[in-house]
Motif scaffolding. Structure first.
Motif: not given
Length: 114
Positions: A52-78
């Protein structure tokens, strides 16, 4: 005040004061809190967990269109761990496209095509 939506990628600090990066699973604007699925944290045990987090403690992240194979594999696991079929399908397609591009680039280099 920044407006957030479920599914958005954010970074910030959890209620337990740990640095986190992940995506919003639930928002309770009336109490200024969000539930975040953690993909990166300074506390390794938090990765893959919900915090849990307070909304005021969060910052939006930019959507990344190009990711490495390794990053995508980690996200697929998730995506598999969270049983999110739609996200899994999207990530799998992106992975296939990147792998095909890498194969084509390798073939072009071997053939001397630039």
């Amino acid at each position: 005040m920044i407006s957030f939506q479920v599914g958005e990628w954010v970074s910030g600090t959890s209620m337990e004061d740990e640095r986190i990066r992940g995506y919003i699973e639930e928002i309770e604007a009336s109490i200024d809190q969000a539930t975040i699925r953690v993909i990166e944290s300074d506390r390794q045990e938090a990765v893959g967990e919900i915090v849990r987090s307070r909304l005021r403690q969060l910052k939006k992240l930019p959507v990344e269109s190009a990711q490495s194979v390794g990053e995508l594999m980690d996200l697929i696991d998730l995506a598999l761990a969270t049983r999110d079929k739609e996200w899994f399908d999207d990530l799998s397609l992106r992975l296939i496209h990147i792998q095909q591009k890498e194969q084509n680039d390798t073939k072009n280099i071997q053939l001397g095509v630039v």
